[in-house]
Design an enzyme around this catalytic site. Structure first.
Site, short mmCIF file in Angstrom:
data_model
loop_
_atom_site.label_atom_id
_atom_site.label_comp_id
_atom_site.label_asym_id
_atom_site.label_seq_id
_atom_site.Cartn_x
_atom_site.Cartn_y
_atom_site.Cartn_z
N LYS A 49 -0.39 0.40 4.02
CA LYS A 49 -0.37 -1.05 3.66
C LYS A 49 -0.75 -1.36 5.66
O LYS A 49 -0.98 -0.80 6.07
CB LYS A 49 1.64 -1.23 4.27
CG LYS A 49 1.49 -2.76 4.26
CD LYS A 49 2.86 -3.86 4.90
CE LYS A 49 3.17 -5.29 4.14
NZ LYS A 49 4.53 -4.86 4.41
N SER A 72 6.04 -7.83 1.18
CA SER A 72 4.73 -7.94 1.40
C SER A 72 4.70 -7.28 1.05
O SER A 72 2.90 -6.50 1.65
CB SER A 72 4.37 -8.56 2.98
OG SER A 72 5.04 -7.66 3.53
N SER A 74 10.69 -6.78 2.76
CA SER A 74 9.45 -6.65 3.10
C SER A 74 9.32 -5.00 1.71
O SER A 74 7.78 -4.69 1.08
CB SER A 74 7.71 -6.44 3.44
OG SER A 74 8.26 -8.17 3.67
#
Length: 468
Positions: free
Chosen positions: A81, A158, A182
């Site tokens: 990420k 996220s 997330s």
């Protein structure tokens, strides 16, 4: 490599490397080609460095040829990420306010350093909303990330780039972050496995502005892969003052024998006292409870006795977001996600008293959960109350407020308490994946993984198995 090989688990790839059936360099090259073909429709990757990835894969292939692999994840592709530092690659955090040439990118986050030590092949970086601030994945820099099951739908966030990449067969492993759901939100929406470990089990550096609630954790397509990745990521790092000591027990060992759960006590809360579920989500979560009972577990309905703690979460979360935006200078509001600016205007003016009160509620919730876990080994809830909604929106139709917490009632409470929580696929509703969440007592990460592995084995599927 065949298209079916693209869907192999990390465990299966590692075995194929060991026997010589497959080689890391060919697997990496074919996955990079698959990204070129598939990713334009979902927009999961924000950085690909073919030359560097292939070089890492060749080095792994040479280690296997010499009989000196570094460990069970040597040669296995993993995406990162784009909130986590990876030396040699910029970390732009979905923001136009960060330029690649403004910094020297020569530091690895602890999780990335551990992956390099293990010989994993870094496949690329995956998308995040700006600074990871919301529960869907779109940003001024990278645009909208979509759900591979239906590209008109959101991937969640996220860590939406991680979940979408996994669900599209673009690598078996990813590393995400979870400050309020997330990891678990997008994993549930995309039909994959996402684990938020106990706070501090996977170290974080640099410190997150959301540090009181921010976790780093594995995202995978199977629970066994999740355990293998957690074993690599876990361990003390002096750069994180809250890092826990390196674990003395292996997560892989914990999930190796899941024949029955006769010694397990499960508390089942379908709504935590303040959520409302779509009928398909409710039916699928009820079915998970039945499967656990068939495995021998004692399952009882339980009410934690909470009111919605969103107000306390907002104090902590948006105070951190305000620090981020203020640090970008006086003109930041002109360039960052306008919905973030709107949210900061709604959640402004917090006082020291507010922060202390929010912290006090966290401690009270933590105590209540510790007492609950004296009676129950794990708590079962839905992961999300709905399936994925339309891409490009921050809330679904009917949301009670414009805040993303209004539609994620089962995720952020366990960031406040710092407990381990995993989401696993629980079925489909309206043709889209749903997830079930298992929550454990702090430091009992392996218990959570064991239950998840037992359920996965008994349910008879990982949801992506039919997509090869």
């Amino acid at each position: 490599m065949t298209d079916a090989t693209r869907w192999l688990s990390a465990t299966e790839l590692a075995e194929a490397y060991r026997t010589g059936e497959l080689a890391p360099d060919s697997v990496a090259a074919e996955l990079l080609d698959a990204i070129d073909d598939v990713d334009p429709s979902i927009n999961a990757f924000c950085l690909i460095d073919r030359e560097r990835t292939c070089a890492e894969a060749r080095e792994s292939t040479e280690r296997f040829a010499a009989g000196t692999p570094r460990g069970p994840l040597d040669g296995v592709p993993v995406s990162i990420k784009d909130l986590l530092l990876a030396s040699g690659w910029p970390t732009l955090r979905g923001s136009l306010m960060i330029e690649p040439d403004q910094m020297v990118w020569d530091v690895d986050a602890p999780a990335v350093a551990r992956l390099r030590e293990a010989g994993a092949v870094l496949l690329g970086k995956v998308t995040t909303p700006e600074f990871g601030w919301k529960g869907v994945t779109d940003s001024p820099r990278t645009g909208v990330t979509r759900n591979p099951w239906d590209t008109s739908r959101t991937s969640g966030g996220s860590s939406g780039g991680s979940a979408a990449a996994l669900a599209a067969g673009l690598g078996p492993l990813s590393v995400g972050t979870d400050g309020g759901g997330s990891i678990r939100i997008p994993a549930a929406y995309c039909g994959v496995v996402g684990f938020k470990p106990t706070l501090g089990r996977v170290p974080m550096y640099p410190p997150s502005p959301f540090a009181p609630v921010a976790h780093v954790g594995p995202m995978t397509r199977t629970v066994s892969d999740c355990a293998a990745l957690l074993d690599v990521l876990s361990g003390f790092d002096p750069r994180d003052w809250s890092a826990l000591p390196s674990p003395t027990t292996s997560a892989v060992t914990a999930v190796a024998d899941v024949r029955d759960l006769a010694d397990l006590r499960v508390g089942y809360s379908a709504d935590l006292g303040f959520g409302t579920n779509d009928p398909g989500v409710q039916a699928n979560t009820d079915r998970v409870a039945s499967v656990l009972e068939q495995l021998g577990a004692t399952v009882e309905k339980v009410d934690p006795g909470w009111e919605d703690p969103a107000w306390a979460y907002h104090v902590i979360w948006f105070a951190g977001a305000d620090v981020v935006v203020r640090g970008l200078g006086p003109h930041a509001a002109e360039h960052v996600d306008p919905l973030l600016i709107d949210a900061l205007e709604r959640h402004s003016g917090f006082t020291a008293t507010d922060f202390v009160s929010a912290t006090a509620l966290r401690m009270e919730m933590g105590t209540q959960m510790s007492l609950l876990h004296e009676e129950f080994d794990v708590l079962l809830t839905p992961s999300m109350p709905t399936v994925a909604f339309e891409a490009g929106r921050i809330v679904p139709d009917g949301a009670e407020s414009p805040d993303w917490t209004s539609w994620t009632p089962y995720s952020y409470p366990f960031n406040l308490t710092g407990q381990p929580a995993i989401t696993v696929p629980s079925g489909f509703a309206d043709g889209l994946p749903t997830g079930a969440q298992f929550v454990g007592a702090r430091h009992h990460d392996t218990t959570v993984l064991r239950v998840a592995a037992a359920y996965e084995a008994a349910a008879g599927f990982t949801m992506l198995g039919d997509r090869a």
